[in-house]
Write an enzyme that holds these catalytic residues in place. Structure first.
Site, PDB file in Angstrom:
ATOM      1  N   SER A  96       0.771  -0.996   0.089  1.00 47.18           N
ATOM      2  CA  SER A  96       0.086  -0.061   0.072  1.00 47.18           C
ATOM      3  C   SER A  96       0.996   1.396  -0.063  1.00 47.18           C
ATOM      4  O   SER A  96       1.851   1.307   0.248  1.00 47.18           O
ATOM      5  CB  SER A  96      -0.684   0.058   1.139  1.00 47.18           C
ATOM      6  OG  SER A  96      -1.607  -1.293   1.434  1.00 47.18           O
TER       7      SER A  96
HETATM    8  N1  SAH Z   1      -0.910  -4.948   3.905  1.00 48.51           N
HETATM    9  C1  SAH Z   1      -0.042  -5.218   2.881  1.00 48.51           C
HETATM   10  C2  SAH Z   1      -0.638  -4.793   1.405  1.00 48.51           C
HETATM   11  C3  SAH Z   1      -1.930  -6.055   1.347  1.00 48.51           C
HETATM   12  S1  SAH Z   1      -2.150  -6.421  -0.320  1.00 48.51           S
HETATM   13  C4  SAH Z   1       1.245  -4.559   2.945  1.00 48.51           C
HETATM   14  O1  SAH Z   1       1.419  -3.832   3.955  1.00 48.51           O
HETATM   15  O2  SAH Z   1       2.051  -4.781   2.041  1.00 48.51           O
HETATM   16  C5  SAH Z   1      -3.616  -7.437   0.170  1.00 48.51           C
HETATM   17  C6  SAH Z   1      -3.090  -8.858   0.478  1.00 48.51           C
HETATM   18  O3  SAH Z   1      -4.400  -9.444   0.991  1.00 48.51           O
HETATM   19  C7  SAH Z   1      -2.569  -9.528  -0.640  1.00 48.51           C
HETATM   20  O4  SAH Z   1      -1.398 -10.004  -0.416  1.00 48.51           O
HETATM   21  C8  SAH Z   1      -3.802 -10.575  -0.539  1.00 48.51           C
HETATM   22  O5  SAH Z   1      -3.061 -11.920  -1.181  1.00 48.51           O
HETATM   23  C9  SAH Z   1      -4.032 -10.925   0.578  1.00 48.51           C
HETATM   24  N2  SAH Z   1      -5.514 -11.465   0.829  1.00 48.51           N
HETATM   25  C10 SAH Z   1      -6.466 -11.129  -0.019  1.00 48.51           C
HETATM   26  N3  SAH Z   1      -7.806 -11.994   0.453  1.00 48.51           N
HETATM   27  C11 SAH Z   1      -7.112 -12.523   1.568  1.00 48.51           C
HETATM   28  C12 SAH Z   1      -7.655 -13.658   2.240  1.00 48.51           C
HETATM   29  N4  SAH Z   1      -8.977 -13.971   2.199  1.00 48.51           N
HETATM   30  N5  SAH Z   1      -7.016 -14.195   3.236  1.00 48.51           N
HETATM   31  C13 SAH Z   1      -5.641 -13.531   3.541  1.00 48.51           C
HETATM   32  N6  SAH Z   1      -5.094 -12.705   2.862  1.00 48.51           N
HETATM   33  C14 SAH Z   1      -5.702 -12.175   1.779  1.00 48.51           C
END
Ligand code: SAH
Length: 217
Positions: A65
């Site tokens: 992000s």
């Molecule tokens: N917080 C992160 C950015 C997140 S991007 C950072 O600081 O870099 C969103 C993430 O959520 C992705 O890696 C994706 O694989 C994960 N994601 C999406 N759906 C999910 C689920 N149901 N359970 C766990 N992770 C999930």
């Protein structure tokens, strides 16, 4: 070609200045953002852009992000030093690392094994021992560790997931981007009270979608 100490100090100053100019004033949040080096969480081609205020690609087609959004979400979460925090969506691990400076313990859940392993390596390298990084489908929350004082969701859902709301303690706060993944979403702050849930809309954001089940890699 590594940066000189002067260059590092200069880019840190600009990084924090940008975050402040986006409305983040909580000194604890600003100190945590200054402490955690975003450059540790971005690999390859994009590493040199780690200090710009923009989301960047990471493995498995996901994104780290934008720093100002990480800071705004962290501020909205009002994390205290005794709090147990759950993050859904570890991704690069950057948001979890920032939270780990402010909280007692952070549980972060990621559906892709590769991202979970890479984030764990960075946490080890930085000595962030109060983060537990788990590969699981976070849409069910983490019932064995519930209830949580704070919950942060970093993937967009059409509604705040019911199991996560259920795992928020009374008095707890959840921050979650709500809306369809291909449009602009709304960042929502949920406060759980004795009487139920209070919702407040914070700002427009754009996150990758929450996906059910485990990722293939
Ligand atoms: N917080 C992160 C950015 C997140 S991007 C950072 O600081 O870099 C969103 C993430 O959520 C992705 O890696 C994706 O694989 C994960 N994601 C999406 N759906 C999910 C689920 N149901 N359970 C766990 N992770 C999930």
């Amino acid at each position: 070609m590594s940066a000189t100490p002067e260059e590092i100090a200069e880019r840190k100053m600009r990084f924090v200045y940008t975050i402040r100019s986006r409305g983040v004033t909580d000194p604890r949040v600003l100190a945590a953002m200054e402490k955690i080096d975003r450059g540790e969480f971005v690999r390859g081609l994009f590493a040199e852009r780690a200090y710009e205020d923009m989301p960047l690609p990471i493995n498995c087609g996901q994104t780290i992000s934008q720093p100002s959004v990480v800071a705004l979400m962290t501020q909205a979460l009002e994390v205290g030093p005794r709090d147990k925090v759950l993050e859904l969506g570890t991704g690069s691990g950057y948001q979890a690392a920032v939270l780990s400076v402010l909280a007692r313990r952070v549980y972060t859940v990621e559906r892709h094994r590769r991202l979970q392993q890479e984030a764990q390596q960075v946490f080890n390298r930085l000595g962030l021992s109060n983060i537990t990084c788990i590969r699981a489908d976070g849409s069910h929350g983490l019932p064995e560790q519930a209830p949580f004082d704070r919950i942060i969701v970093t993937a967009a859902a059409e509604d705040p997931p019911g199991p996560l709301l259920a795992q928020l303690r009374i008095g707890g706060i959840m921050v979650v981007p709500v809306g369809q993944s291909d449009t602009v979403q709304s960042l929502i702050r949920v406060l759980r009270t004795e009487a139920g849930f209070e919702y407040e809309e914070l700002c427009p954001v754009r996150f990758v979608p929450m996906v059910e089940g485990l990722g293939e890699d």
